[in-house]
Design a protein around this motif. Structure first.
Motif, PDB file in Angstrom:
ATOM      1  N   VAL A 149     -12.401   0.830   6.071  1.00 39.85           N
ATOM      2  CA  VAL A 149     -10.959   0.676   5.904  1.00 39.85           C
ATOM      3  C   VAL A 149     -10.654  -0.756   5.511  1.00 39.85           C
ATOM      4  O   VAL A 149     -11.476  -1.660   5.688  1.00 39.85           O
ATOM      5  N   ASP A 150      -9.437  -0.972   4.985  1.00 39.72           N
ATOM      6  CA  ASP A 150      -9.119  -2.267   4.427  1.00 39.72           C
ATOM      7  C   ASP A 150      -8.439  -3.189   5.420  1.00 39.72           C
ATOM      8  O   ASP A 150      -8.116  -4.316   5.101  1.00 39.72           O
ATOM      9  N   PRO A 205      -3.769   2.514   9.404  1.00 42.86           N
ATOM     10  CA  PRO A 205      -3.642   1.053   9.391  1.00 42.86           C
ATOM     11  C   PRO A 205      -2.704   0.575  10.493  1.00 42.86           C
ATOM     12  O   PRO A 205      -1.782   1.279  10.898  1.00 42.86           O
ATOM     13  N   THR A 254      -3.504   3.336   3.396  1.00 43.32           N
ATOM     14  CA  THR A 254      -4.709   2.534   3.198  1.00 43.32           C
ATOM     15  C   THR A 254      -5.124   2.591   1.736  1.00 43.32           C
ATOM     16  O   THR A 254      -4.755   3.523   1.011  1.00 43.32           O
ATOM     17  N   ASN A 265       0.831  -1.209   0.000  1.00 41.93           N
ATOM     18  CA  ASN A 265       0.000   0.000   0.000  1.00 41.93           C
ATOM     19  C   ASN A 265       0.864   1.257   0.000  1.00 41.93           C
ATOM     20  O   ASN A 265       0.580   2.230  -0.704  1.00 41.93           O
ATOM     21  N   THR A 306      -7.313  -1.205  12.218  1.00 37.18           N
ATOM     22  CA  THR A 306      -6.560   0.028  12.308  1.00 37.18           C
ATOM     23  C   THR A 306      -6.034   0.268  13.703  1.00 37.18           C
ATOM     24  O   THR A 306      -6.546  -0.261  14.683  1.00 37.18           O
TER      25      THR A 306
END
Length: 334
Positions: A169-170, A144, A92, A43, A173
């Motif tokens: 969010v991926d 993240p 992110t 990322n 966090t």
């Protein structure tokens, strides 16, 4: 006949060129990029590539179709802006398109509106970063959890996967050290060693003081920057944080932790030292750096936002012309 050709700053009286200086700054930024990739994975790399590519593209388009001047993309200044902008955002997936908007603002508004390199009064990367912070506050403050090559080291407070999904969010966090200070007090902060090597949450270019110092030492050795602004910035922040810490150590953090958290190190060494937007005289640079350090601590302590470096540098950029009038460089042959 006009025999004088006056160009915008920087004016370097040596065999150096703007192109050489900019690419050496890019080289100095490599340690921070590597640390970001190590801690946050691909990322961080993708965001950096998107940011740099967009900055170069927007600069080329503006120069070719709006300003109708020869392209200066190859001088490396757009790459510097792209990297610094990327270093000031969370790693992110959501930021991969948001950073492109930041690149447009950084180049189009922060740089080319004023005529290009040497004419911009504000640091372009910080202009883009502050615009993104105001426009996309949730994405710009969703950090993240540290993972990548060092996912098994230490621990950082995280939110639950359900909350992460709700925020879009991926990954799970984690909070930044300054966020932890605002929410949980001094006891919630990571250890100093984690802060030094970068095993903390935050914008991936500012987390590792070690990587920043490596790049800064290189720039000092190549005489691209001087010690005046970084020392004044960091020293002032340390002094005022020490005063607050002495008054109430249960609420305020010690000077070492202060300078290792947030963007103080990155801002002091790589953004406040921008030769275009900082004072020319050494005395003026000391005033500039001290102002940045003082404003940073004021915003961090009494402001609603836990970080204040970007705002502090931009505010001091605005008074750079006044500092230059007050602290004029020594004239040649005098």
């Amino acid at each position: 006949m006009n025999i004088l050709s006056v160009s915008g700053s920087p004016h370097v009286h040596s065999d150096e060129s703007t192109k050489k200086i900019m690419w050496r700054v890019n080289l100095a930024l490599v340690p921070m990029l590597l640390v970001g990739i190590a801690y946050f994975g691909l990322n961080a790399l993708i965001i950096s590539l998107v940011s740099v590519a967009c900055c170069c593209l927007f600069q080329w388009l503006i120069e070719k179709f709006i300003m109708k001047v020869p392209s200066t993309v190859c001088d490396g200044s757009a790459v510097v802006t792209g990297l610094l902008l990327a270093f000031n955002v969370p790693a992110t997936r959501e930021m991969m398109w948001i950073v492109a908007i930041g690149a447009l603002v950084a180049i189009g508004v922060g740089k080319m509106t004023f005529g290009g390199l040497g004419k911009n009064p504000f640091n372009p990367a910080l202009v883009g970063r502050v615009f993104l912070l105001i426009s996309f506050p949730v994405q710009m403050t969703t950090w993240p959890k540290v993972g990548g090559l060092f996912s098994q080291m230490g621990s950082i407070p995280t939110i639950t996967p359900e909350e992460a999904a709700r925020l879009g969010v991926d990954a799970t966090t984690g909070a930044t050290p300054l966020g932890l200070l605002k929410e949980g007090g001094v006891e919630a902060l990571p250890q100093a060693w984690d802060l030094f090597i970068g095993h903390v949450g935050g914008s991936f270019g500012e987390i590792s003081a070690l990587a920043i110092l490596i790049g800064a030492i290189y720039l000092l050795c190549r005489k691209i920057i001087t010690w005046h602004i970084p020392v004044a910035f960091i020293g002032t922040a340390a002094i005022f944080s020490a005063i607050l810490w002495a008054v109430d150590p249960t609420t305020h953090i010690d000077p070492l932790t202060t300078i290792l958290t947030g963007g103080i190190m990155l801002g002091a060494c790589f953004m406040a030292t921008d030769m275009v937007t900082s004072p020319m005289a050494k005395s003026g640079q000391l005033i500039f750096g001290a102002g940045c350090g003082l404003l940073t601590i004021i915003i961090r302590t009494w402001g609603a936002y836990p970080e204040g470096v970007s705002f502090a540098i931009l505010l001091m950029n605005s008074v750079t012309p006044l500092i230059n009038r007050w602290c004029k460089p020594k004239r040649f042959a005098c």
